[in-house]
Design a protein around this motif. Structure first.
Motif, PDB file in Angstrom:
ATOM      1  N   VAL A  53       0.835  -1.198   0.000  1.00  0.00           N
ATOM      2  CA  VAL A  53       0.000   0.000   0.000  1.00  0.00           C
ATOM      3  C   VAL A  53       0.876   1.257   0.000  1.00  0.00           C
ATOM      4  CG1 VAL A  53      -1.659   1.347   1.353  1.00  0.00           C
ATOM      5  CG2 VAL A  53      -2.014  -1.107   1.030  1.00  0.00           C
ATOM      6  N   ASN A  54       1.922   1.258   0.811  1.00  0.00           N
ATOM      7  CA  ASN A  54       2.823   2.404   0.865  1.00  0.00           C
ATOM      8  C   ASN A  54       3.495   2.661  -0.490  1.00  0.00           C
ATOM      9  OD1 ASN A  54       4.229   4.462   2.615  1.00  0.00           O
ATOM     10  ND2 ASN A  54       5.983   3.321   1.819  1.00  0.00           N
ATOM     11  N   GLU A  55       3.939   1.617  -1.157  1.00  0.00           N
ATOM     12  CA  GLU A  55       4.581   1.781  -2.468  1.00  0.00           C
ATOM     13  C   GLU A  55       3.611   2.369  -3.487  1.00  0.00           C
ATOM     14  OE1 GLU A  55       7.713   1.554  -3.253  1.00  0.00           O
ATOM     15  OE2 GLU A  55       8.335   0.781  -1.306  1.00  0.00           O
ATOM     16  N   ILE A  56       2.379   1.889  -3.484  1.00  0.00           N
ATOM     17  CA  ILE A  56       1.413   2.375  -4.470  1.00  0.00           C
ATOM     18  C   ILE A  56       0.972   3.802  -4.152  1.00  0.00           C
ATOM     19  CG2 ILE A  56      -0.842   1.973  -5.538  1.00  0.00           C
ATOM     20  CD1 ILE A  56       1.445  -0.049  -6.301  1.00  0.00           C
ATOM     21  N   THR A  57       0.759   4.129  -2.883  1.00  0.00           N
ATOM     22  CA  THR A  57       0.381   5.507  -2.549  1.00  0.00           C
ATOM     23  C   THR A  57       1.525   6.475  -2.852  1.00  0.00           C
ATOM     24  OG1 THR A  57       0.937   5.162  -0.210  1.00  0.00           O
ATOM     25  CG2 THR A  57      -1.382   4.903  -0.839  1.00  0.00           C
ATOM     26  N   ARG A  62       4.090  10.604  -6.445  1.00  0.00           N
ATOM     27  CA  ARG A  62       5.239  10.950  -7.300  1.00  0.00           C
ATOM     28  C   ARG A  62       4.906  11.007  -8.779  1.00  0.00           C
ATOM     29  NH1 ARG A  62       9.912   7.241  -4.586  1.00  0.00           N
ATOM     30  NH2 ARG A  62      10.240   8.565  -2.767  1.00  0.00           N
ATOM     31  N   HIS A  63       4.073  10.078  -9.233  1.00  0.00           N
ATOM     32  CA  HIS A  63       3.866   9.931 -10.675  1.00  0.00           C
ATOM     33  C   HIS A  63       2.419  10.108 -11.122  1.00  0.00           C
ATOM     34  CE1 HIS A  63       7.904   8.322 -10.556  1.00  0.00           C
ATOM     35  NE2 HIS A  63       7.513   7.364  -9.732  1.00  0.00           N
ATOM     36  N   GLY A  64       1.493  10.234 -10.179  1.00  0.00           N
ATOM     37  CA  GLY A  64       0.082  10.242 -10.529  1.00  0.00           C
ATOM     38  C   GLY A  64      -0.645  11.529 -10.204  1.00  0.00           C
ATOM     39  N   GLY A  65       0.043  12.634 -10.273  1.00  0.00           N
ATOM     40  CA  GLY A  65      -0.634  13.909 -10.085  1.00  0.00           C
ATOM     41  C   GLY A  65      -0.480  14.546  -8.721  1.00  0.00           C
ATOM     42  N   ARG A  99      11.525  -8.809 -11.885  1.00  0.00           N
ATOM     43  CA  ARG A  99      12.206  -7.859 -11.005  1.00  0.00           C
ATOM     44  C   ARG A  99      13.035  -6.898 -11.860  1.00  0.00           C
ATOM     45  NH1 ARG A  99      16.317 -10.045  -6.508  1.00  0.00           N
ATOM     46  NH2 ARG A  99      15.300  -8.847  -4.904  1.00  0.00           N
ATOM     47  N   PRO A 100      12.999  -5.604 -11.527  1.00  0.00           N
ATOM     48  CA  PRO A 100      13.804  -4.643 -12.285  1.00  0.00           C
ATOM     49  C   PRO A 100      15.298  -4.946 -12.141  1.00  0.00           C
ATOM     50  CG  PRO A 100      12.179  -3.522 -10.945  1.00  0.00           C
ATOM     51  CD  PRO A 100      12.167  -4.961 -10.533  1.00  0.00           C
ATOM     52  N   GLU A 101      16.044  -4.603 -13.155  1.00  0.00           N
ATOM     53  CA  GLU A 101      17.490  -4.785 -13.098  1.00  0.00           C
ATOM     54  C   GLU A 101      18.059  -4.036 -11.901  1.00  0.00           C
ATOM     55  OE1 GLU A 101      19.302  -6.782 -15.063  1.00  0.00           O
ATOM     56  OE2 GLU A 101      17.435  -7.375 -16.053  1.00  0.00           O
ATOM     57  N   ARG A 108      10.664  -0.440  -8.994  1.00  0.00           N
ATOM     58  CA  ARG A 108      10.678  -1.379  -7.869  1.00  0.00           C
ATOM     59  C   ARG A 108       9.408  -1.328  -7.030  1.00  0.00           C
ATOM     60  NH1 ARG A 108      15.664   0.020  -8.743  1.00  0.00           N
ATOM     61  NH2 ARG A 108      17.248  -1.573  -8.916  1.00  0.00           N
ATOM     62  N   GLY A 109       8.814  -0.154  -6.870  1.00  0.00           N
ATOM     63  CA  GLY A 109       7.618  -0.026  -6.043  1.00  0.00           C
ATOM     64  C   GLY A 109       6.467  -0.855  -6.563  1.00  0.00           C
ATOM     65  N   LEU A 110       6.182  -0.738  -7.834  1.00  0.00           N
ATOM     66  CA  LEU A 110       5.114  -1.512  -8.447  1.00  0.00           C
ATOM     67  C   LEU A 110       5.439  -3.003  -8.397  1.00  0.00           C
ATOM     68  CD1 LEU A 110       2.406  -1.258  -9.894  1.00  0.00           C
ATOM     69  CD2 LEU A 110       3.655  -1.026 -12.036  1.00  0.00           C
ATOM     70  N   TRP A 111       6.702  -3.351  -8.652  1.00  0.00           N
ATOM     71  CA  TRP A 111       7.125  -4.753  -8.593  1.00  0.00           C
ATOM     72  C   TRP A 111       6.965  -5.314  -7.177  1.00  0.00           C
ATOM     73  CZ3 TRP A 111      10.930  -7.374  -5.909  1.00  0.00           C
ATOM     74  CH2 TRP A 111      11.151  -8.685  -6.318  1.00  0.00           C
ATOM     75  N   LEU A 112       7.399  -4.561  -6.168  1.00  0.00           N
ATOM     76  CA  LEU A 112       7.259  -5.004  -4.775  1.00  0.00           C
ATOM     77  C   LEU A 112       5.796  -5.231  -4.418  1.00  0.00           C
ATOM     78  CD1 LEU A 112       9.756  -2.760  -2.789  1.00  0.00           C
ATOM     79  CD2 LEU A 112       9.742  -5.255  -2.845  1.00  0.00           C
ATOM     80  N   ALA A 113       4.960  -4.286  -4.767  1.00  0.00           N
ATOM     81  CA  ALA A 113       3.539  -4.410  -4.453  1.00  0.00           C
ATOM     82  C   ALA A 113       2.931  -5.622  -5.149  1.00  0.00           C
ATOM     83  CB  ALA A 113       2.801  -3.136  -4.856  1.00  0.00           C
ATOM     84  N   ARG A 114       3.209  -5.769  -6.403  1.00  0.00           N
ATOM     85  CA  ARG A 114       2.625  -6.860  -7.193  1.00  0.00           C
ATOM     86  C   ARG A 114       3.078  -8.227  -6.691  1.00  0.00           C
ATOM     87  NH1 ARG A 114       2.263  -6.564 -13.554  1.00  0.00           N
ATOM     88  NH2 ARG A 114       1.636  -4.560 -12.798  1.00  0.00           N
TER      89      ARG A 114
END
Length: 140
Positions: A53-57, A62-65, A99-101, A108-114
């Motif tokens: 949840v923290n990564e997505i928020t 940062r990236h969503g407005g 996993r990102p290089e 990494r945030g989206l990858w960690l959450a997923r």
């Protein structure tokens, strides 16, 4: 892009329903942790849920407005969290399942959450992103 169908909308009032921005992320994380813990998540499941949840928020800010909305609700045996923003959508290069290089700058945030949550649904496009995370929970 959608990974899996989002869970049904809650029939009862949400456990949490908050708008957030950069100034409220820390408080929101603490609220999510307390709420998840009191509704059946513990130990590693609690940790993974809160991190996801923290990564997505954080990504929404940062990236969503610069802001977003979080809804947290409990269904029969699952805790769900929906995070929405009004950004321009998640670029295709971040839709990777691997996993990102090690030297990659982002992703990494989206990858960690997923990868930390059993159920992850995403809808993204030019008018914003909606991500729903779900984890098994027991009654609190």
């Amino acid at each position: 892009m959608a990974d899996s169908p989002a869970p049904e909308q809650p029939s009862a009032s949400p456990l949490l329903d908050r708008d957030f921005d950069t100034g409220t992320l820390v408080t929101l994380r603490r609220e999510v942790e307390r709420c998840a813990q009191s509704n059946g998540l513990a130990d590693l499941d609690l940790y993974r849920f809160v991190v996801a949840v923290n990564e997505i928020t954080t990504n929404a800010v940062r990236h969503g407005g610069g802001r977003g909305r979080l809804e947290l609700w409990l269904s029969t045996d699952r805790l769900h969290c929906r995070i929405t923003d009004e950004g321009a959508g998640i670029p295709a290069e971040y839709h990777r399942p691997r996993r990102p290089e090690i030297h990659a700058v982002g992703g990494r945030g989206l990858w960690l959450a997923r990868n930390g949550i059993p159920a992850f649904a995403i809808e993204t496009g030019a008018s914003g992103t909606e991500i729903t995370l779900s984890s098994a929970a027991t009654a609190g």
